[in-house]
Scaffold this active site. Structure first.
Site, PDB file in Angstrom:
ATOM      1  CD  GLU A  46      -3.281   0.009   0.407  1.00 50.22           C
ATOM      2  OE1 GLU A  46      -4.224   0.428   1.069  1.00 50.22           O
ATOM      3  OE2 GLU A  46      -3.181   0.227  -0.812  1.00 50.22           O
ATOM      4  CB  THR A  66      -6.349   9.215  -3.890  1.00 48.29           C
ATOM      5  OG1 THR A  66      -7.150   8.072  -4.177  1.00 48.29           O
ATOM      6  CG2 THR A  66      -6.144   9.314  -2.384  1.00 48.29           C
TER       7      THR A  66
END
Length: 246
Positions: A60, A114
């Protein structure tokens, strides 16, 4: 593989995923969870869930930052509270098994990177808003543990910090939320960074009806085509489905 002390071989992974990128659905965490669980299974399934979360966190970090809010529940299933990172401290929130919880996920044909959605967040917030949101976070946890879907929906619908800044960036968002609540959803908000919008209900058929109203609202209020999915809370998390020996 380092955690498993596997250093003598290499791996090539092929991933087929039905999640759109930049959707607010945790697509990068889905990849990280699938990879961590798959590699662990290949080499005997020796690592426990917490170790797999740590491995997924490393993945991630490469694409969306070092945060466990998606990878932890993806691997562990259900609801997971991230208490701290140093050390990593996760608290499993057990939703009552006798209750039904369905998520209505409506994804419009619209890009909401994002990075852009994070940039929209305020650098400072009012003390009153901080206190309010902290109260809603506590209420959300209590609702999950009690299986209180009305309380859960009310808490997730009441954000005064993030949603007010991001909603204007998603065409038709206000109308979509209104349509979901009027159709009987217990609550509705932006999923992750967006543009997917999520509503909650306790009935799958009702969820489909709510989804239809939300899709219509996206077209009417934002001129956007959208697709709706209804998914039941998964309390298991990422797991081996099948394997082929060669």
């Amino acid at each position: 593989m380092k955690m498993l002390n596997i250093r003598s071989v290499g791996l090539s992974l092929s991933l087929e995923k039905g999640l759109p990128l930049g959707s607010g659905l945790g697509s990068s965490a889905a990849s990280a969870a699938a990879a961590a669980v798959a590699v662990n299974e290949i080499f005997g399934g020796k690592l426990p869930a917490l170790e797999l979360v740590l491995a997924g966190l490393e993945s991630e970090a490469k694409v969306s930052g070092y945060h466990a809010d998606n990878i932890a529940p993806a691997i562990m299933g259900g609801f997971v509270l991230v208490r701290s990172y140093e050390p990593l401290d996760l608290i499993r929130l057990n939703f009552p098994t006798e209750k039904n919880l369905f998520f209505v996920l409506v994804n419009p044909e619209f890009e909401a990177p994002t990075k852009k959605m994070r940039a929209a967040l305020p650098g400072e917030i009012l003390m009153s808003d901080h206190v309010w949101n902290s109260s809603q976070a506590g209420a959300l946890v209590a609702a999950v543990l009690q299986g209180d879907l009305v309380g859960l929906g009310k808490a997730l619908s009441s954000d005064r910090v993030v949603e007010p800044r991001r909603a204007p960036l998603i065409p038709g968002m206000d109308g979509v939320k209104k349509a979901a609540l009027e159709a009987g959803a217990f609550g509705c908000t932006i999923s992750g960074a967006g543009p997917t919008v999520v509503a909650v209900t306790d009935d799958e058929e009702k969820g489909r009806e709510i989804g239809e109203r939300m899709v219509e609202a996206f077209m009417v209020g934002g001129g956007l085509k959208a697709v709706a999915m209804v998914k039941k809370l998964d309390t298991v998390g990422a797991r081996l489905v099948s394997s082929i020996s060669r």
